[in-house]
Design a protein around this motif. Structure first.
Motif, short mmCIF file in Angstrom:
data_model
loop_
_atom_site.label_atom_id
_atom_site.label_comp_id
_atom_site.label_asym_id
_atom_site.label_seq_id
_atom_site.Cartn_x
_atom_site.Cartn_y
_atom_site.Cartn_z
N LEU A 1 -9.35 -3.56 25.40
CA LEU A 1 -10.24 -4.36 26.24
C LEU A 1 -10.26 -5.81 25.77
O LEU A 1 -10.29 -6.74 26.59
N ALA A 2 -10.22 -6.00 24.46
CA ALA A 2 -10.19 -7.37 23.92
C ALA A 2 -8.93 -8.09 24.34
O ALA A 2 -8.97 -9.27 24.72
N LYS A 3 -7.80 -7.40 24.29
CA LYS A 3 -6.54 -8.04 24.68
C LYS A 3 -6.43 -8.23 26.18
O LYS A 3 -5.63 -9.02 26.66
N GLY A 4 -7.27 -7.51 26.94
CA GLY A 4 -7.31 -7.71 28.38
C GLY A 4 -8.22 -8.86 28.79
O GLY A 4 -8.36 -9.14 29.98
N GLY A 5 -8.84 -9.52 27.80
CA GLY A 5 -9.66 -10.69 28.10
C GLY A 5 -11.09 -10.61 27.65
O GLY A 5 -11.80 -11.62 27.63
N LEU A 6 -11.58 -9.42 27.27
CA LEU A 6 -12.96 -9.27 26.81
C LEU A 6 -12.97 -9.32 25.28
O LEU A 6 -13.16 -8.31 24.59
N ALA A 7 -12.78 -10.52 24.75
CA ALA A 7 -12.46 -10.69 23.34
C ALA A 7 -13.50 -10.10 22.40
O ALA A 7 -13.16 -9.52 21.36
N MET A 8 -14.78 -10.22 22.72
CA MET A 8 -15.82 -9.79 21.79
C MET A 8 -15.81 -8.28 21.58
O MET A 8 -16.27 -7.80 20.54
N VAL A 9 -15.31 -7.52 22.55
CA VAL A 9 -15.33 -6.07 22.44
C VAL A 9 -14.51 -5.60 21.24
O VAL A 9 -14.86 -4.63 20.57
N GLY A 10 -13.44 -6.30 20.94
CA GLY A 10 -12.57 -5.89 19.85
C GLY A 10 -13.23 -5.90 18.49
O GLY A 10 -12.76 -5.23 17.56
N LEU A 11 -14.33 -6.62 18.37
CA LEU A 11 -15.00 -6.71 17.07
C LEU A 11 -15.57 -5.38 16.58
O LEU A 11 -15.83 -5.21 15.39
N ILE A 12 -15.78 -4.46 17.51
CA ILE A 12 -16.39 -3.19 17.08
C ILE A 12 -15.35 -2.24 16.49
O ILE A 12 -15.72 -1.22 15.91
N SER A 13 -14.07 -2.55 16.61
CA SER A 13 -13.03 -1.59 16.22
C SER A 13 -13.10 -1.23 14.74
O SER A 13 -13.16 -0.04 14.38
N VAL A 14 -13.07 -2.22 13.86
CA VAL A 14 -13.12 -1.93 12.42
C VAL A 14 -14.48 -1.36 11.99
O VAL A 14 -14.51 -0.39 11.23
N PRO A 15 -15.62 -1.92 12.46
CA PRO A 15 -16.90 -1.30 12.10
C PRO A 15 -17.01 0.17 12.52
O PRO A 15 -17.53 0.99 11.77
N VAL A 16 -16.49 0.49 13.71
CA VAL A 16 -16.54 1.88 14.18
C VAL A 16 -15.71 2.78 13.26
O VAL A 16 -16.16 3.85 12.82
N LEU A 17 -14.50 2.36 12.94
CA LEU A 17 -13.64 3.16 12.08
C LEU A 17 -14.17 3.23 10.65
O LEU A 17 -13.88 4.19 9.93
N SER A 18 -14.91 2.22 10.25
CA SER A 18 -15.45 2.20 8.89
C SER A 18 -16.48 3.30 8.66
O SER A 18 -16.88 3.55 7.52
N LEU A 19 -16.90 3.95 9.73
CA LEU A 19 -17.80 5.09 9.59
C LEU A 19 -17.08 6.31 9.01
O LEU A 19 -17.72 7.21 8.46
N VAL A 20 -15.74 6.34 9.11
CA VAL A 20 -14.99 7.51 8.64
C VAL A 20 -13.90 7.16 7.65
O VAL A 20 -13.19 8.05 7.18
N MET A 21 -13.73 5.88 7.33
CA MET A 21 -12.74 5.47 6.34
C MET A 21 -13.14 4.12 5.77
O MET A 21 -14.07 3.49 6.26
N SER A 22 -12.46 3.66 4.74
CA SER A 22 -12.79 2.38 4.15
C SER A 22 -12.45 1.25 5.11
O SER A 22 -11.54 1.38 5.93
#
Length: 248
Positions: free
Chosen positions: A21-42
């Motif tokens: 979604l971020a690469k489709g133009g909704l840049a701010m959405v991409g910010l949640i990717s690492v925080p979301v994954l950080s719930l299950v990995m470093s």
């Protein structure tokens, strides 16, 4: 292959969709990717897993926005961003991730609150500037290297330029695409792109590419005024999330 539970893979799919979604133009959405994954990995492993997804998704974004970007804005911000990536590489084993996360969140929070409280200032158009572009470019490149969280500093610089939505989205896509391709070198040197990470990223990439298409459709139908309001509120929400993550 990474050893993830079913819940972990669900979060990974959500993170990949956010990247698309971020690469489709909704840049701010991409910010949640690492925080979301950080719930299950470093966070470091999460950043390594998402980088190949970002890079492949960039191709779709670049094709979509190949005629929609501002060269002047890129010229003022990219040199600083590349320097910021170099600083991040040099200090990879020195600076704690939580400290960088907090700074990114604080900068974004101040900017978003200022835009919401004093909207007449946020509406004033500024021309591109090498001084501001270099400053925010360094911060964006550095924080992008650490946790793919370069969007808040980038927004602080670019949002006051009041670019048309498609030019705004395209310039953002080109900026971070170049940063992500450059980041492959230090990430590989630091051992963050091993075989298990790359195989997991390959499974997540189709999800991201579908989300690129969805983002492109959304950014073309959202009115300009609403577009910037969504960016500001998205920046506020993500900044608060980053501050909470850092303090936690």
């Amino acid at each position: 292959m990474l050893d993830l539970t079913i819940g972990g893979w669900v979060l990974a799919v959500i993170a990949a969709a956010a990247v698309g979604l971020a690469k489709g133009g909704l840049a701010m959405v991409g910010l949640i990717s690492v925080p979301v994954l950080s719930l299950v990995m470093s966070p470091v492993q999460a950043a390594g897993l998402m980088l190949p997804v970002y890079v492949v998704s960039d191709i779709g974004g670049l094709l979509a926005f190949r005629h929609h970007f501002d060269v002047r804005v890129l010229a003022t911000a990219l040199p600083g961003a590349l320097a910021g990536i170099g600083i991040g590489w040099a200090g990879a084993h020195v600076v704690p991730v939580w400290g960088v996360t907090f700074i990114v969140g604080a900068v974004g929070l101040v900017f978003a609150l200022n835009a919401l409280i004093r909207p007449h200032l946020a509406a004033q158009r500024r021309p591109p500037s090498y001084a501001r572009g270099t400053l925010w470019g360094v911060l964006s490149g550095y924080t992008s290297f650490v946790s793919h969280a370069g969007a808040p500093p980038w927004q602080v610089y670019v949002q006051p330029l009041r670019l048309p939505p498609l030019i705004y989205a395209g310039t953002t896509t080109w900026f971070f695409a170049i940063c992500n391709w450059v980041k492959l070198i230090p990430y590989a040197a630091l051992g963050q792109l091993n075989a298990s990470v790359l195989s997991a990223a390959a499974l997540l990439t189709p999800v991201a590419l579908i989300a690129v298409w969805a983002g492109l459709r959304l950014v073309r139908i959202i009115p300009e005024a609403l577009f910037y309001k969504l960016i500001t509120w998205g920046l506020l929400a993500v900044s608060l999330r980053l501050i909470w993550q850092a303090l936690a």
